[in-house]
Design an enzyme around this catalytic site. Sequence first.
Site, short mmCIF file in Angstrom:
data_model
loop_
_atom_site.label_atom_id
_atom_site.label_comp_id
_atom_site.label_asym_id
_atom_site.label_seq_id
_atom_site.Cartn_x
_atom_site.Cartn_y
_atom_site.Cartn_z
CD GLU A 1 -2.82 -0.99 2.45
OE1 GLU A 1 -3.93 -0.50 2.21
OE2 GLU A 1 -2.45 -1.33 3.58
CG HIS B 1 -7.30 -8.58 4.03
ND1 HIS B 1 -8.63 -8.83 4.22
CD2 HIS B 1 -7.12 -7.29 4.42
CE1 HIS B 1 -9.22 -7.76 4.71
NE2 HIS B 1 -8.33 -6.81 4.84
C1 BG6 Z 1 -8.29 -3.28 5.57
C2 BG6 Z 1 -7.17 -2.86 6.47
O1 BG6 Z 1 -8.87 -4.47 6.02
O2 BG6 Z 1 -7.78 -3.46 4.25
C3 BG6 Z 1 -6.50 -1.59 5.97
O3 BG6 Z 1 -7.66 -2.66 7.78
C4 BG6 Z 1 -6.08 -1.76 4.53
O4 BG6 Z 1 -5.41 -1.22 6.78
C5 BG6 Z 1 -7.22 -2.29 3.68
O5 BG6 Z 1 -5.66 -0.48 4.05
C6 BG6 Z 1 -6.74 -2.65 2.28
O6 BG6 Z 1 -7.84 -2.97 1.48
P1 BG6 Z 1 -7.79 -2.72 -0.10
O7 BG6 Z 1 -9.10 -3.25 -0.58
O8 BG6 Z 1 -7.64 -1.24 -0.28
O9 BG6 Z 1 -6.60 -3.47 -0.60
#
Ligand code: BG6
Length: 492
Positions: A217, A241
């Site tokens: 990220e 995840h």
């Molecule tokens: C969330 C986390 O579950 O997923 C966050 O708490 C993270 O910290 C986010 O930024 C990332 O999700 P995506 O869909 O933007 O990859």
Amino acid sequence: MTAQFIPVDAFDLVVFGGTGDLAMRKLLPGLYRRCCDGQLTDDSRIIGIARSDLDDETYRSKVLEALHRYVADDVEPMLLERFLQRLHFVRLDAMQDDDWSPLHARLNGHDDRVRVFYLATGPSLFGPVAQKIARNELLTGNSRVVIEKPVGHDLASAEAINREIGEVLREDQIYRIDHYLGKETVQNLLSLRFANILFEPLWNSQAIEHVQITVAEDIGVGDRGGYYDRSGALRDMVQNHILQLLCLVAMEPPAALDASAVRDEKLKVLRSLRPITEFNINTHTVRGQYTAGAVHGEPVKGYLDELGTGGRSDTETYCVVKAEIDNWRWAGVPFYLRTGKRLAVHQSDIVIQFRAVPHSIFNEATSQIVPNRLLLRLQPDEGVKLYMMTKEPGPGGLRLKNVPLNLSYADTFVVRYPDAYERLLMDVVRGNPTLFMRKDEVSAAWTWIDPILKAWDALGTAPKPYPAGSWGPAAATALMARDNRSWLEEVV
Ligand code: BG6
């Protein structure tokens, strides 16, 4: 070609935390999209719950603002009006027993339809709110409760939450959401593996050398510092995840695409993960924390400054875990899991690195063979690339080149990519829990994560600093180098 969507049955969806960030950013925009595609019947209702003093009209105007902000393409006035008419608001402090009668009154007389309670609240409220819903006799035979991650912060707290909810709800009524499972490309992993004959015979330790799963990220913790500092990257991303992604890559083919079969197979993977403890913590993990730097050329603060507490924190904003799966299919094939905030790019990839051919018949000087690699890009620019050796055209000797077969979803399918929540919300209404986490999966994931957290604590070393905008601390490169491997970072 426009996709045809089958409307779901009429429902009442009650959102606790109805004015909160998740509701405004994800849930309501997702429902609006489903409404535009004709999936919501006219009599379906979305009931926002919060402690603020709003009425239906003021709630609708709040949601309207959010839709303008978060639904990127132009919102259509007629469709908007249709959607807003389905919205209602009930003021309720869930912890106050005498606050519940207005919600009771709203739901009364609609007992025959699907009733969903979405707890977009902190995890400490999951159990108490579920119990209050039950005690106030709001649960019908057709009721479901959705809870968000994180389910607890370790095994004991997760089991306590599951026990408390389980006292008033059957397991098949509980939907533990992990939004990664709703992402198109994550579901496509199932299609790729099980709708093609090509991969399955090679999907094992004989042909696969190692696997890398990266969720990078570029954002920092922003205004979520309070939550994040108590959580860290391992709990926030890996426990849920990333382990779910690992399960979908590693699981055996389920007998059917149904909730029990898929979740049984994922559970077996989680239970086969080799423990990481104080004995192998140093060779199998890296923790990092970002310092000030520049992301996409813009200067950004370090983690501690972003927290703004002025103190020190040992929370990791980056981590690498080398996971090993002790079963016949994957013995000897490491899965390198990596995630971090404020990295160079926003990009999530699964890389399947195949083994080298056993013998080369080509001239080594002009034709070095690079082992095949399958790259699944989950976001952004979703797609699949299969790197293969090919003859470079032209005379002058046989020269080999490593080039990808490139399936770009954007070029292949001219459709909007739905947000993960759209699919998952409709699955809850349809009563399909396949893409939700079962209680035993949550426990198995924590059972593997807890010893890592404990070993980090026992070590007592601070996370390694890395400048914002980089790919993480040097220790992560060193971890791979010790295994004679490197991170496969392909930025497109
Ligand atoms: C969330 C986390 O579950 O997923 C966050 O708490 C993270 O910290 C986010 O930024 C990332 O999700 P995506 O869909 O933007 O990859």
